[in-house]
Structure formats: structure tokens, C-alpha cells
Design a protein around this motif. Structure first.
Motif, PDB file in Angstrom:
ATOM      1  N   LEU A 167       0.832  -1.199   0.000  1.00 34.27           N
ATOM      2  CA  LEU A 167       0.000   0.000   0.000  1.00 34.27           C
ATOM      3  C   LEU A 167       0.872   1.257   0.000  1.00 34.27           C
ATOM      4  N   PRO A 168       0.310   2.383  -0.466  1.00 35.12           N
ATOM      5  CA  PRO A 168       1.120   3.605  -0.633  1.00 35.12           C
ATOM      6  C   PRO A 168       1.718   4.133   0.668  1.00 35.12           C
ATOM      7  N   ASN A 169       1.101   3.797   1.819  1.00 36.44           N
ATOM      8  CA  ASN A 169       1.618   4.334   3.075  1.00 36.44           C
ATOM      9  C   ASN A 169       2.833   3.556   3.600  1.00 36.44           C
ATOM     10  N   TRP A 172       6.226   5.145   4.214  1.00 32.18           N
ATOM     11  CA  TRP A 172       6.187   6.379   5.010  1.00 32.18           C
ATOM     12  C   TRP A 172       5.884   6.100   6.483  1.00 32.18           C
TER      13      TRP A 172
END
Lengths: 446, 446
Positions: A167-169, A172
Motif C-alpha cells: 500500500l502507498p503508506n 512512510w
């Protein structure tokens, strides 16, 4: 978080406990991990109390303190040994600071060294590990599990979300979630196969029954030392001074329960039926010679400032090998040794321990001494370094052939999963974690 | 779980504590909720201890016990009052069984009734609520939050997943996840606005900063009584006998942090910075006259057997009104009363307390006395019964006009959110929960 090597790390140190000097011992004098124990079968007349592993023995800290051996060490050591022997868990010691832990380690190293004048005094405070049983080393207030292996996250993501594995998170946020502390037990835990709602992909409705896709997860556990006040944060540079030490953690998982229940609020019954930890907590200081740089791919984003520090990049990771072994009921009955399923390394985690602590507290959440953080499944980049069966069997599609002719896709009743961990090679002292073993019993009848 | 009405529920009962007989009092003699208190400003010479709310006062249970008033009640009451006064929280009382709780309730009802011969003896054991401060009523081992309002789940789902608001598992699984126990505090909690990673929908990368979408969630908290052994389950029919009582719970939520972090493992920093509960625990027995049938739409699936029982269908729900009020800093400074934001009812939850307990334990997870379960945000079917700002403002798109000319989209610094709950109307005694208040302070400077 500078790495300080001191006389306790000297590779030439030897102990008057001869077994600590044996090649391959998990517990040489350079290690000195803490646990809670009593002699087996002494429920009636012995309490659980703190001990330190040395060779094949345990130094009973209460008996050692009462022998007077700690008398000459000054106030910081006195405070630490009083805390370590105050109750039936390590929480009072964990609540002290890194200076107190370091002073106690130096005192223990001095007392257990070859030539110590306290040998005869302390001999009576040794208990053979073979005669001991363990309890949880701490009262665990809250347990948090992270997801720090990008290899695991990608592999699992492919199974749960083929179109959207990572997932994109992920790059980060050190992804984590709160777990269940009541069902955490120490190595030797035997637990029933969980029951739950199961829904096959081909059915519109779930059924209730025993988990068919029971799995383990090879994790490192992080025991917190001194906590933070609610509303404050622990800065990344100070994070490790709040960490008491590391253990091994098997985060048992019911994959079929998880697949049906986990959206939108995360895993629940899939994880809370049992988690097993090793009896020994290896201190951060003991691992100082085995630190590693923390790196990420050049194409990956740089961490946000609250997750970044020069010392984290330089040596934020731990070079700890992690081995998973399986001993089936048939192996046990035939006297066959457990068989290795995987070998991975904590160094390959995408986020470091410091980053987990800094992230956990950055919003104001308070950690307390004795809290446990899990690393998440520690899988490496290669197929044989996958820290769960879900990965090793490609989501249950490829069975594993065991040496005795059995096969496994997921864990079967009677199986014992054993995890081991250690740092050190090339002549450096082996800082071993001992092992965590857990055995699955048949499900409750319904 | 049959509903037993006994003499403690008699609507005509009156107390010699006159304020308990006043119309509108939350704490008539039919209620008798438990909490933990000490007189304000007495840190040095008073310990936190158990008390029972009666009218505008608290019956100090230790003082009452020491007065000898419990002497004539027999062994079960003796055991219960000893447990209730054993420490600085209610866990020892919670660990007893429903029979002991019921016996203590009857004793308290007898002692506090008009005409009790113990009035003069107990008068000295009364402390005005206005002079008391509270601590958490229990040591909370684990905190689990559920998601029992289908109205809330649908409304939130629309915001997070417009194409897929109510997931397929919702009507089968009482969705829950583990929360953070360390940051739960009692009413009056003041906490800093959380910081975290925020990512706007129009940006590819997150930034670090103070939460801009801070919200409350109106929940009911469920305090567990006697737990279960790991591997055992609590059957649905026995579930309520393991529940000590209910309180109010504000599950503060950072919506922007949540949106970015919650996949795939659920909310983490979005929820763990603070949760606030009311000081009083209303017992299940006190709510017996206010039970309601549990129903679902005819088109909805029938619950699986482990979640179904005739008594749950007949009276598994609780008819408890739940009110959320806001008092901004400007209102406080102007002496303006808090303004109501919503009114909902616990009865409208899709899953009952019994179902939450049965589900939580069905896989073998052990609950312990003092564990807290949250209901999840309790929104009703109408717009004015939405239990969070996220719903009331349609995801932050429609601001709320307050009576003093201010507007709100989410919670601003200095705002105090107050929640109240009560059962009873039409001349039946009011079983009040008191209130839970929490105030948001500015974020930590970074």
C-alpha cells in the motif's frame, strides 16, 4: 544512541561458570539476558523471580543479592539490583534508566568473570536451566504489533490484495496495530487451535469452525523500559534509551479467520488466541557489537524528520539471525530433531526499533515499562527466509516436504514450532536469544 | 440471562440521602453505580478507593464497611464488600460472580433506604460528589473497541470507501479491534491535540503536523467481570454474567491520521493518544428494567449459532439514551451552557453486549476482570443521532452553526466534549451514567 563498547563486550572474557565458555552457548558472559523463573515443581514454596542466564545455568538474582555479592558496587548498582529483585517480574528494573541497566550489567559481568572473588559466594545462587520453569518476564500492559518487513508485507499483500500488494503508506508509516496482551505466554505455551468464522472465496456466507490455515509468524519482541508521559513523545535520538531489550516472539495467526474479519479495522480474533515469547530478554547493550546500518533503496522516499537520525542510519539495525524450526508429533515420537523451515535476519527490517518507538509516541501515546512491541513477521528477500508458512507455501498452494516424509501446508495439531535467534559469528561471542517453542492442541469441541 | 426484577428495582424506593430522591437525579437508590474516588486535594493523606454514587453524594465503601453496617448480611455480602474495599480499584469485586454483585447491591439498597437503622452510622461515610475527584475504576488490562452501529459503519464507510461503504462481513462478524489501554483516563482528561502523518488527497506524499480533523466518538464502555481461561469460550447465554457494568466512553479520533495509516491493519495513532471514560460503572442489574429486544432487518442474515440465543433476541439490548454536548472555550468563558450535538440510543446497535463477549472469546482469547470493551460509535438512523462530527458534518464538508455564533467542522483547541447517558422515563427511575468530559489542548510544539 551512540554505540558504546565497554569491558562487558570484551570477546576474551570468560566466566567461572564453565558452560558459558563453551562454543555455541547462547549465554556467554558477554550476553547476560534477563528472565523470570522458579525451579520446576516448586509452585508451593518458590515464587517466580528474576534471573540472568549464564551458560547452562541461571543466576538467581535474589539469592545473589542476599549473598552480599553486590555490596561493593555503589548506589546505582544497588538501586538496580533492588529493583530487579523487588517482585515477580522485571517491570521495576525496566522502569529505571539505561545508566542503571548498564551499571547492573557491568556488576554482573564482574561477578561472573573468571577469577571473581565472589565465585564461592554465588555458586549457591546458580540454578540449572534444565531444572527451571519460566513465567512472562514482565507484566505487559499493552502489546503493539508492527509490520516492519517489506518482504513480508509485499508477499502477504499479494495474497490478500493481488492488485495492490504494497500500500502507498508502507514506505512512510511504520504500520502497526494494537494486539492482545492477555493471551501472551512464555515459551512452552500449548494452546487450542482457534475457532472462528471462515468464508471460502466461493461462498457468499461464512461458516463457524476450526481454523484450517493456522500459521506462525517469526518476530522479534521489544520490551520497553522507562515510558513517556501521555502527550509527550520520545524523540528518535533518545528512543533506544527507553528500550530494555529484545526477545523472540511467535505471533500465531489464523489466516482464514483473518481474511474474513480484517476489513476495515484490522486483525482481531485471527491473532488474539495466543502469542508466545522467549523467556530471555537480551539487552540492547549486549547487542552493541552487532549493530548494522539501516538502509533503504535509493528510489524509496526519505523518512520524515521524526523518523530520521544519523545514528539510526549508521547503526539503527540489529544483525540477529532468526531461525524457524518445526517438530511434528511424528518427529517428536520418533525422537527426530526439529527441522529448519527458514532463516532470516532482523537487519532486513524496513524500520528500526528506534523508529517504532518514535512513531508510537509521536502522537502523544504513552508507553509504559513492560510494554511489548512486535516487529511483525521478519522475512528476508529470499524464498527460504520467509518468516511464515503463508509465504513459504505461496498462500497454501505449495506444500512443504518434510524430511520424514510428512508434508505441511499449514500447522497441524500436535505440531511444535520452535524459533531461535542469535547474533555473533567469526569468532565474536554468540549473543543467543535461546528459543521460543509453542505447540498446537486440537480445537475445542463445539 | 433471564431478566430478574427484584426489590432493588422497586420504583417507589426512596433513600434517606434526600438528593437521591430528586426528580432528574442520575443516581437514585435504584441505580447504585460504582466508581473510584478520593476527596480533591487530599493526595497526601487519602488513597483512591471504591464508592457508590447516591444522589449528589458518594458512599465511601471502606468507611461504610468499617462502620460495621455490613455486619448482618451474611457471607456473600461479606466477600463482596471485602473485595470492593481491598485495593484502589474495582478489579477484586469484578473478579467475583454475578451472585456476589447482586448480593452487594441488595445490601447497599437496604442500607441506603429510607428508614434504614444504619442511617446515622453511614452518614459519616458520605462524601459530596462536588468535593471528590476520580481515578479509573479499574486497572484495564486490555481494551477492545467494536463497531456495533450499522448507521455509523455505513456513514463512515461512505467517506472512506464511497464505492463500498458497508463491507460484506459487517452483518456476520461483530467487527472489533484491539485498542490502547495506557492512554485511557477518567472524565476530566485534558490532552494535547495529536500530531501525526497527514496526507491530503491531492498530494502524493504525507507531511508531519498537528491533526486537523480531530473528532470524538460517542460510545458505551463495557467493563468485564470474571474472565475466562485461555482456550475456553464464554457462551452467549452466559455472557452477561461475565459483565460487571457499563460506562460512557469517548473514543477520540484523529480522522486525517486514520485515513492515511489505517490500511491494512486498522487504526493506530489515530486512536491511541487519548480515550476518556465516565467515573461511574452502572451495573447490568441496575439496567434490568430497561432492556429491549434485539432485532435486525428481515432481509439481514440470521446470526451464526454462537451469536444467537432466545434471551438475546428478547431483551439483549439496552434502552440507554446517549447525548453529546459541546462547550467551546468561548462558551465556557461566557458562562454559556454546553450545547447538544446529538442524541442517540444504545438500543440501535447492530450487535448486543452478549454477542461482543461471545465473539471476543469464541476463538479462545481470554478476557480478564477489568478489561474494557467499547461499543464503537453509537449513531442512530437519523442525522441528529450521529455520534461523531465526521458524520454530523458529512465528512467535514458541512459546518455546524453553534448558538453563540461560532461554527465547528471538527474539534478546536479548548473545546470540551461532554457525553451523558441515562435510562428511564415515564415515571420509571432514571438510571443515569453521569457524564464524561474531555478537553483538547493545543498540540505539542515541534
Amino acid at each position: 544512541m551512540s554505540i558504546i563498547l565497554n569491558e562487558t563486550h570484551d570477546a576474551d572474557l570468560r566466566s567461572w561458570v564453565a558452560s558459558a565458555n563453551a562454543a555455541g552457548s547462547d549465554f556467554p558472559i558477554q550476553n547476560l539476558p534477563y528472565g523470570v523463573f522458579r525451579r520446576s515443581g516448586r509452585e508451593g514454596d518458590e515464587v517466580f523471580r528474576a534471573g540472568v542466564a549464564i551458560g547452562d545455568s541461571i543466576l538467581d538474582l535474589r539469592a545473589a543479592f542476599e549473598s552480599g555479592a553486590f555490596a561493593g558496587f555503589g548506589e546505582t548498582v544497588h538501586k538496580a539490583i533492588v529493583a530487579a529483585t523487588a517482585g515477580s517480574n522485571l517491570n521495576p528494573l525496566m522502569e529505571l534508566d539505561a545508566a542503571a541497566w548498564s551499571a547492573l550489567r557491568l556488576a554482573l559481568s564482574t561477578l561472573l568473570r573468571d577469577g571473581s572473588v565472589h565465585q564461592s559466594q554465588l555458586q549457591a545462587a546458580l540454578v540449572p536451566q534444565a531444572e527451571a520453569e519460566h513465567a512472562l518476564p514482565a507484566q505487559i500492559g499493552d502489546y503493539t504489533d508492527f509490520y516492519t518487513s517489506i518482504h513480508h508485507a509485499t508477499a502477504i499483500g499479494k495474497l490478500f490484495r493481488p492488485d495492490n500488494p504494497l500500500l502507498p503508506n508502507y514506505k512512510w508509516v511504520p504500520i502497526g496495530y494494537h494486539g492482545r496482551s492477555s493471551s501472551i505466554a512464555v515459551s512452552g505455551q500449548q494452546f487450542r487451535r482457534p475457532l472462528g468464522q471462515l468464508k471460502s472465496p466461493t461462498s457468499d456466507t461464512p461458516v463457524f469452525g476450526a481454523c484450517k490455515r493456522l500459521d506462525y509468524e517469526m518476530e522479534v519482541g521489544v520490551f520497553m523500559g522507562q515510558g513517556n508521559a501521555i502527550g509527550d513523545a520520545i524523540a528518535i535520538g533518545a528512543a533506544e534509551s527507553h528500550v530494555f531489550g529484545l526477545c523472540l516472539l511467535n505471533d500465531w495467526s489464523a489466516r482464514d479467520v483473518q481474511a474474513w474479519e480484517y476489513q476495515p479495522l484490522g486483525p482481531f480474533l485471527a491473532k488474539n488466541f495466543a502469542s508466545t515469547i522467549s523467556p530471555w530478554i537480551v539487552t540492547i547493550e549486549a547487542l552493541a557489537p552487532y549493530r548494522a546500518a539501516w538502509t533503504r533503496d535509493a528510489a524509496d522516499p526519505q523518512p520524515l524528520a521524526y523518523l530520521d537520525a544519523p545514528e539510526v542510519r549508521e547503526h539503527g539495525a540489529f544483525d540477529v539471525q532468526l531461525e524457524v524450526l518445526l517438530q511434528t508429533k511424528a518427529m517428536r515420537e520418533a525422537g527426530t530433531a526439529p527441522q529448519r523451515l527458514s532463516l532470516s535476519n532482523f537487519r532486513d527490517a524496513y524500520w528500526t526499533v528506534s523508529q517504532l518507538v518514535a512513531h508510537h509516541t509521536v502522537g502523544g501515546c504513552n508507553l509504559r515499562a513492560g510494554d511489548l512491541l512486535g516487529s511483525g513477521t521478519l522475512s528476508g528477500p529470499t524464498p527460504e527466509s520467509a518468516g511464515s508458512l503463508l509465504e513459504l507455501t505461496a498462500g497454501g498452494k505449495q506444500s512443504i516436504n518434510l524430511n520424514n516424509g510428512e508434508t505441511r501446508v499449514f500447522i497441524e495439531d500436535g505440531d511444535t514450532v520452535i524459533m531461535r535467534g542469535w547474533a555473533g559469528c567469526d569468532g565474536l561471542p554468540r549473543i543467543g536469544f535461546g528459543e521460543v517453542a509453542g505447540t498446537v492442541l486440537p480445537a475445542r469441541e463445539v
